[in-house]
Design a protein around this motif. Structure first.
Motif, short mmCIF file in Angstrom:
data_model
loop_
_atom_site.label_atom_id
_atom_site.label_comp_id
_atom_site.label_asym_id
_atom_site.label_seq_id
_atom_site.Cartn_x
_atom_site.Cartn_y
_atom_site.Cartn_z
N GLU A 162 35.89 41.21 45.11
CA GLU A 162 35.84 40.20 45.79
C GLU A 162 36.51 40.35 47.16
O GLU A 162 36.89 39.14 47.93
N SER A 180 46.80 36.58 41.86
CA SER A 180 47.10 36.32 40.45
C SER A 180 46.59 37.46 39.46
O SER A 180 47.15 37.36 38.58
N ASN A 193 39.44 31.52 38.96
CA ASN A 193 39.31 31.11 40.04
C ASN A 193 39.14 29.54 40.12
O ASN A 193 37.97 29.33 40.39
N PRO A 216 40.41 36.08 46.83
CA PRO A 216 40.86 34.75 46.53
C PRO A 216 41.92 34.85 45.20
O PRO A 216 42.65 34.00 44.88
N THR A 217 41.45 35.74 44.19
CA THR A 217 42.31 35.91 43.05
C THR A 217 43.37 36.86 43.05
O THR A 217 43.77 37.43 41.82
N SER A 260 35.53 31.98 37.51
CA SER A 260 36.29 33.44 37.35
C SER A 260 36.21 34.20 38.57
O SER A 260 35.15 33.98 39.25
N GLY A 261 37.17 34.87 38.93
CA GLY A 261 37.25 36.07 40.19
C GLY A 261 36.46 36.93 40.18
O GLY A 261 35.77 37.13 38.86
N ASN A 265 38.81 40.07 34.99
CA ASN A 265 38.96 39.31 36.26
C ASN A 265 39.87 38.09 35.70
O ASN A 265 40.26 38.06 34.76
#
Length: 451
Positions: A155, A165, A61, A161-162, A65-66, A58
């Motif tokens: 997720e 990235s 975030n 959301p991550t 973390s994501g 991961n």
């Protein structure tokens, strides 16, 4: 290949049932231990295919973390392409349990369908990948030399959301020639589809204010219209008299290759018989190739808490789906300009832009797409439909941007009655078997013929 798939279907379904039993939900209100358990279970499944390079990863975030993603790699033989297999192991919350006819996290088979949260979206996508690779290894053995990368994120249902990235952090790790996203659906039970277009998305919040503070509706009502009333008048300008989106500067087309009869659409959508459908042109184009604007949330008092008061302010969240070919930034500007130009009765209006994502379209003449269409037809025994999706998968734009040379294929196991995100989510087991076979045939063809 069909024999290799069919000989393992009992075990494949049993494994899917075990995945459904894990309530891995990436929302903050739910136990993150379940999400990690889900990821580790998927990692073990992939290790069971003989793939040793398996990691649970991961990225940050904010302060947390994501969601945990599973990344597993099988190196390609010299001259062979690498295929990335995407799906997600996280699921939506079950929602109102009284609406379920089975326990959401206890997979239950009824009349050829498997019911349970995630049974279709998207744990069946994971098992389509796992089942296809397992069948390939059984059928081809050492002759199977394609490179494979499993990318099973944790997720997606929380908005990924991550995701961006994560790709930027692990860009080389996820490099591939073909990306198969198993998170879509088929035309109907018994008729496969390759998703060849997705609408883009922009959203935001419009805030409207008419008073400095609330006042008595009897004392001041009449000369002053309250904020919810004026917000309703503003919202009414978003569509013309046919119900088509009336925001200047948005693009659309009528280019769908298939017909979607109104009777089928009404059945699939559950729209009431008395409701007139909005927009003009073929229904498939209204769904896939034209913009659509929805009000998905409003901040006004509930009926239970209402009082005889002129409300000073109100706000609404807008979700605008974009046709392929539409620049999201230009659409956001057009939406903001429309709101500014249609502020009713001089009310103070402010638009707060939200998320945005580009639309997607597939080059169906590319080798991977041609191989996918062939494989779908062979597995189902009937010609596949090249279908659009009215929804959006914003992370597809990230994949397109960071891996511009990769051919992206969007497949899936759902059908119009799968009810993903809803109560009584289910998977048609016959189509699930065909989806596994189709992916196995696709991978075998890419292994044999390359790109």
């Amino acid at each position: 290949m069909a024999a290799a798939v069919d000989g393992r279907m009992g075990r494949t379904i049993s494994t899917l049932e075990q995945l459904v039993a894990i309530p891995g939900i990436a929302w903050e209100a739910f136990d993150p231990a379940d999400l990690l358990h889900s990821a580790e279970t998927v990692a073990d499944l992939i290790r069971g295919l003989g793939i040793e390079d398996v990691q649970v990863l991961n990225v940050p975030n904010g302060e947390k973390s994501g969601g945990p993603a599973v990344v597993a790699r099988r190196q390609a033989a010299p001259g062979k392409p690498t295929v990335l297999l995407y799906a997600h192991h996280d699921v939506q919350p079950p929602g109102d349990l009284s609406l379920w006819k089975t326990e959401p996290f206890a997979a239950t088979e009824i009349d050829g369908r498997l019911y349970g949260r995630g049974a279709a979206d998207d744990k069946a996508g994971i098992m389509a990948h796992v089942g296809a690779v397992e069948a390939l290894l059984a059928a081809l053995g050492d002759d199977f030399s394609l490179g494979l990368t499993f990318f099973i994120v944790g997720e997606e249902e929380a908005g990924s959301p991550t995701f961006r990235s994560f790709l930027e952090t692990h860009r080389e790790l996820l490099q591939a020639d073909v990306i198969i996203v198993a998170d879509s659906g088929n035309w109907r039970v018994g008729v496969p589809a390759l998703t060849t277009s997705l609408r883009g998305l922009v959203d935001g919040v419009v805030e409207l204010q008419v008073l400095d503070h609330a006042v008595h509706s009897g004392m001041f009502g009449g000369p002053i219209l309250d904020a919810p009333t004026l917000l309703a008048r503003l919202i009414a300008t978003f569509h013309d008299e046919t119900g088509a989106v009336a925001i200047e500067g948005l693009v659309g087309s009528e280019s769908a290759a298939v017909d979607y009869p109104e009777s089928d659409f009404r059945r699939d959508s559950s729209v009431l018989d008395s409701v007139q459908l909005a927009g003009t042109g073929p229904i498939a184009d209204r769904l896939w190739n034209k913009p659509a604007l929805s009000i998905i949330g409003m901040d006004v008092p509930s009926v239970a808490l209402s009082s005889n008061t002129l409300l000073p302010s109100a706000r609404a969240k807008l979700s605008l789906r974009l046709a392929p070919g539409q620049d999201p930034a230009a659409a956001m500007e057009a939406l903001a300009a429309h709101i500014d130009a249609h502020a009713p009765f001089g009310a103070k209006v402010r638009f707060v832009p939200g998320e945005q994502g580009a639309a997607f379209s597939t080059d169906t003449t590319a080798p991977a797409a041609q191989a996918a269409l062939w494989a779908l037809g062979k597995a189902w025994g009937t010609g596949p439909v090249e279908t659009g999706i009215g929804g959006s998968i914003p992370f597809i734009a990230d994949l397109t941007e960071l891996y511009p040379a990769a051919q992206i294929l969007i497949t899936g196991v759902e059908d119009p009655d799968s009810r993903a995100h809803s109560a009584n989510e289910s998977l048609h087991l016959g189509d699930f078997r065909n989806a596994i076979l189709a992916e196995a045939l696709l991978l075998a063809r890419l292994d044999k013929e390359g790109l």
